[in-house]
Design a protein around this motif. Structure first.
Motif, PDB file in Angstrom:
ATOM      1  N   ARG A 152      29.052  23.228  38.611  1.00 23.54           N
ATOM      2  CA  ARG A 152      28.533  24.471  38.930  1.00 23.54           C
ATOM      3  C   ARG A 152      29.829  25.513  39.706  1.00 23.54           C
ATOM      4  NH1 ARG A 152      24.520  21.960  41.341  1.00 23.54           N
ATOM      5  NH2 ARG A 152      24.938  22.561  43.500  1.00 23.54           N
ATOM      6  N   ILE A 153      30.434  24.834  40.329  1.00 22.02           N
ATOM      7  CA  ILE A 153      31.485  25.503  41.209  1.00 22.02           C
ATOM      8  C   ILE A 153      32.788  26.172  40.221  1.00 22.02           C
ATOM      9  CG2 ILE A 153      33.736  25.001  42.474  1.00 22.02           C
ATOM     10  CD1 ILE A 153      31.908  23.199  44.342  1.00 22.02           C
ATOM     11  N   TYR A 154      32.842  25.360  38.903  1.00 18.15           N
ATOM     12  CA  TYR A 154      33.595  25.706  37.979  1.00 18.15           C
ATOM     13  C   TYR A 154      33.003  26.942  37.467  1.00 18.15           C
ATOM     14  CZ  TYR A 154      36.516  25.704  33.633  1.00 18.15           C
ATOM     15  OH  TYR A 154      37.196  26.278  32.803  1.00 18.15           O
ATOM     16  N   ASN A 155      31.826  27.071  37.090  1.00 16.96           N
ATOM     17  CA  ASN A 155      31.404  28.281  36.514  1.00 16.96           C
ATOM     18  C   ASN A 155      31.362  29.389  37.476  1.00 16.96           C
ATOM     19  OD1 ASN A 155      30.847  26.584  34.166  1.00 16.96           O
ATOM     20  ND2 ASN A 155      28.726  25.948  34.599  1.00 16.96           N
ATOM     21  N   GLU A 156      30.754  29.171  38.713  1.00 16.71           N
ATOM     22  CA  GLU A 156      30.832  30.200  39.572  1.00 16.71           C
ATOM     23  C   GLU A 156      32.075  30.624  40.055  1.00 16.71           C
ATOM     24  OE1 GLU A 156      28.707  32.547  42.067  1.00 16.71           O
ATOM     25  OE2 GLU A 156      27.484  30.896  41.971  1.00 16.71           O
ATOM     26  N   LEU A 157      33.134  30.206  40.085  1.00 17.03           N
ATOM     27  CA  LEU A 157      34.582  30.479  40.427  1.00 17.03           C
ATOM     28  C   LEU A 157      35.306  31.301  39.083  1.00 17.03           C
ATOM     29  CD1 LEU A 157      35.940  27.833  42.741  1.00 17.03           C
ATOM     30  CD2 LEU A 157      34.942  30.348  43.326  1.00 17.03           C
ATOM     31  N   SER A 158      34.789  30.546  37.877  1.00 15.11           N
ATOM     32  CA  SER A 158      35.276  31.468  36.645  1.00 15.11           C
ATOM     33  C   SER A 158      34.589  32.594  36.489  1.00 15.11           C
ATOM     34  CB  SER A 158      34.844  30.440  35.493  1.00 15.11           C
ATOM     35  OG  SER A 158      35.490  29.306  35.412  1.00 15.11           O
ATOM     36  N   LEU A 159      33.452  32.837  36.747  1.00 12.55           N
ATOM     37  CA  LEU A 159      32.749  34.106  36.701  1.00 12.55           C
ATOM     38  C   LEU A 159      33.274  35.177  37.879  1.00 12.55           C
ATOM     39  CD1 LEU A 159      30.065  34.549  34.840  1.00 12.55           C
ATOM     40  CD2 LEU A 159      28.675  34.362  36.964  1.00 12.55           C
ATOM     41  N   SER A 160      33.494  34.510  38.899  1.00 12.97           N
ATOM     42  CA  SER A 160      34.287  35.439  39.914  1.00 12.97           C
ATOM     43  C   SER A 160      35.648  35.963  39.611  1.00 12.97           C
ATOM     44  CB  SER A 160      34.063  34.669  41.293  1.00 12.97           C
ATOM     45  OG  SER A 160      34.747  35.491  42.293  1.00 12.97           O
ATOM     46  N   ILE A 161      36.220  34.915  39.131  1.00 16.33           N
ATOM     47  CA  ILE A 161      37.668  35.432  38.353  1.00 16.33           C
ATOM     48  C   ILE A 161      37.608  36.561  37.499  1.00 16.33           C
ATOM     49  CG2 ILE A 161      39.526  34.622  37.115  1.00 16.33           C
ATOM     50  CD1 ILE A 161      39.282  31.837  38.348  1.00 16.33           C
ATOM     51  N   GLN A 162      36.513  36.408  36.497  1.00 14.39           N
ATOM     52  CA  GLN A 162      36.152  37.566  35.600  1.00 14.39           C
ATOM     53  C   GLN A 162      35.800  38.782  36.290  1.00 14.39           C
ATOM     54  OE1 GLN A 162      33.868  35.381  32.541  1.00 14.39           O
ATOM     55  NE2 GLN A 162      35.837  34.995  31.484  1.00 14.39           N
ATOM     56  N   LYS A 163      35.107  38.585  37.118  1.00 13.18           N
ATOM     57  CA  LYS A 163      34.399  39.906  37.982  1.00 13.18           C
ATOM     58  C   LYS A 163      35.544  40.624  38.624  1.00 13.18           C
ATOM     59  CE  LYS A 163      30.553  41.271  40.700  1.00 13.18           C
ATOM     60  NZ  LYS A 163      29.774  40.787  41.668  1.00 13.18           N
ATOM     61  N   LEU A 164      36.081  39.721  39.494  1.00 14.02           N
ATOM     62  CA  LEU A 164      37.365  40.400  40.103  1.00 14.02           C
ATOM     63  C   LEU A 164      38.355  41.019  39.372  1.00 14.02           C
ATOM     64  CD1 LEU A 164      38.236  40.930  43.073  1.00 14.02           C
ATOM     65  CD2 LEU A 164      39.781  38.541  42.966  1.00 14.02           C
ATOM     66  N   GLY A 165      38.466  40.279  38.273  1.00 18.46           N
ATOM     67  CA  GLY A 165      39.543  41.015  37.100  1.00 18.46           C
ATOM     68  C   GLY A 165      39.280  42.285  36.479  1.00 18.46           C
ATOM     69  N   LYS A 166      38.051  42.512  36.565  1.00 19.78           N
ATOM     70  CA  LYS A 166      37.472  43.771  36.206  1.00 19.78           C
ATOM     71  C   LYS A 166      37.657  45.046  37.137  1.00 19.78           C
ATOM     72  CE  LYS A 166      34.981  41.820  32.407  1.00 19.78           C
ATOM     73  NZ  LYS A 166      33.799  40.747  32.597  1.00 19.78           N
ATOM     74  N   LEU A 167      37.816  44.655  38.344  1.00 20.76           N
ATOM     75  CA  LEU A 167      37.703  45.713  39.596  1.00 20.76           C
ATOM     76  C   LEU A 167      38.883  46.497  39.588  1.00 20.76           C
ATOM     77  CD1 LEU A 167      35.828  43.824  42.459  1.00 20.76           C
ATOM     78  CD2 LEU A 167      35.023  45.528  40.979  1.00 20.76           C
TER      79      LEU A 167
END
Lengths: 258, 258
Positions: free
Chosen positions: A243-258
């Motif tokens: 769950r932590i892997y998925n949440e942080l991976s998602l957050s990396i992708q989101k921040l990368g788009k900012l």
């Protein structure tokens, strides 16, 4: 010789006591609820251990409250009238909690570092943030801070809470990520030490720039095949890690788009 | 002079090329899909840039595939018969993907580090993990590894995936936590640099022990008042940060009880 009294004998007091002693202060008393804790620290500095705040000496220059945040108000209620400056060392507690104290002055003395009893930290490079109830006390605390560290500055209570929160992310969460990694590695026969050069390089690099700009790994590349391999391995090992892997991976992708 | 050819001109090739060149190898060609990328790296080492794998020289000692994992199989399909050892550098890709190659030998050469094009990493202390299709090739790759680093060892494909996953936690997630911290700090007028001593101490301490045993912060103390203050601040700033705060705090508490 200037006198300091430590109220609390835990992680923060252990490193601060060493720094104050090195700077030529006399640590006259160490208070802790349990006399044994107080004695353990006190004996290192030829100091007196007390477990009752009514025994506190009234004429020290500085009283440092370094107890868990949840105990600060209880401590304040039990401190008698003292003829010195009383500070707390908490990142998340406003200066105003000290306002009922009858002392020469009140303030905050916040060393921005992670402290453990087992490891004395050299404060020389540690930023110390001060705040006080008056300009006189602020000048006093700034001068005291500069005896321990070459990085002392003023910060108000509101910003200190945000700095403390930033520290929770940067230190507590980073440490926890490493603790999860330790478990993942050692339970699979991998020596945790092999990760040290990687983590050191990561940290050095993060502080040369905005760490967002040097993000590496499958999430930022949107390498779905690798992420699925990782997720499958984790699914077999530990659902919370997954769950932590998925949440942080998602957050990396989101921040990368900012 | 021994000859090496880089297939891929990105982060990994940039640091490896420097290390191979320093160790006395000739970098005869650099391939990239876009000739400009190949040329940027090639010109540093008086090497030839190519963007078509049919132009690859057949008699190099070593061919290093360092492309995104998702491109490896496409690259393999396009490599002609070569008379040298072909390796990939991926943590999450098994050796077996190379088995269709008609070359002198196949292997994996995995430098366990985070690489960015803008920053050349000294490989001296970086662990290098090797695997190969035969004992001869394994010995060759081990010897080559030892020219670059004093930490070279064998690791099979299955364990390499677990190591890679550990690296994602320790490096990619740590970097991301720092990227989130950077944002939180700078958007609130706090200089990110002030966090550097804290993070450095956290990492040094984590590698002296099991990091679980030196966890600090409100979550491990179950300091609910501070966690609620933090959560309230985050709720006003960024809901995703708040979710990560809550998830990691919960995970700290859970790991603390194990």
């Amino acid at each position: 010789m200037r006198k300091v009294i430590f109220i609390g004998a835990g992680n923060v007091s252990t490193s601060l006591a060493s720094a104050f002693s090195n700077a030529g202060w006399s640590i006259v008393q160490v208070y802790s609820r349990t006399i044994d804790s107080a004695a353990t620290l006190a004996k290192l500095y030829n100091s007196n251990a007390i477990s009752n705040l009514s025994e506190i000496e009234r004429f020290a220059d500085l009283y440092i409250i370094a107890v868990p945040d949840s105990s600060i108000s209880e401590i304040i209620d039990s401190i008698p009238i003292v003829n010195g400056v009383v500070v707390h060392t908490s990142g998340s507690t406003p200066l105003s909690v000290l306002s009922t104290l009858k002392s020469k002055g009140i303030g905050v003395f916040y060393p921005f570092q992670t402290f453990s009893r087992s490891r004395i930290v050299d404060l020389c490079n540690v930023p110390i943030f001060v705040e006080a109830g008056s300009d006189d006390v602020l000048n006093f605390l700034t001068a005291v801070g500069k005896e321990l560290s070459h990085n002392v500055s003023y910060l108000n209570s509101e910003k200190r809470l945000l700095l403390h929160l930033s520290g929770v992310f940067a230190s507590n969460f980073t440490n926890h990520i490493l603790a999860l990694t330790y478990r993942l590695a050692t339970e699979n026969g991998i020596d945790f030490k092999v990760l040290q050069p990687l983590v050191e390089e990561t940290v050095v690099k993060a502080f040369t720039t905005n760490p967002k700009d040097v993000q590496t790994g499958p999430a930022i590349r949107n390498d779905i095949v690798t992420m699925e391999k990782h997720s499958a391995v984790l699914g077999n090992l530990d659902e919370q890690l997954q769950r932590i892997y998925n949440e942080l991976s998602l957050s990396i992708q989101k921040l990368g788009k900012l």
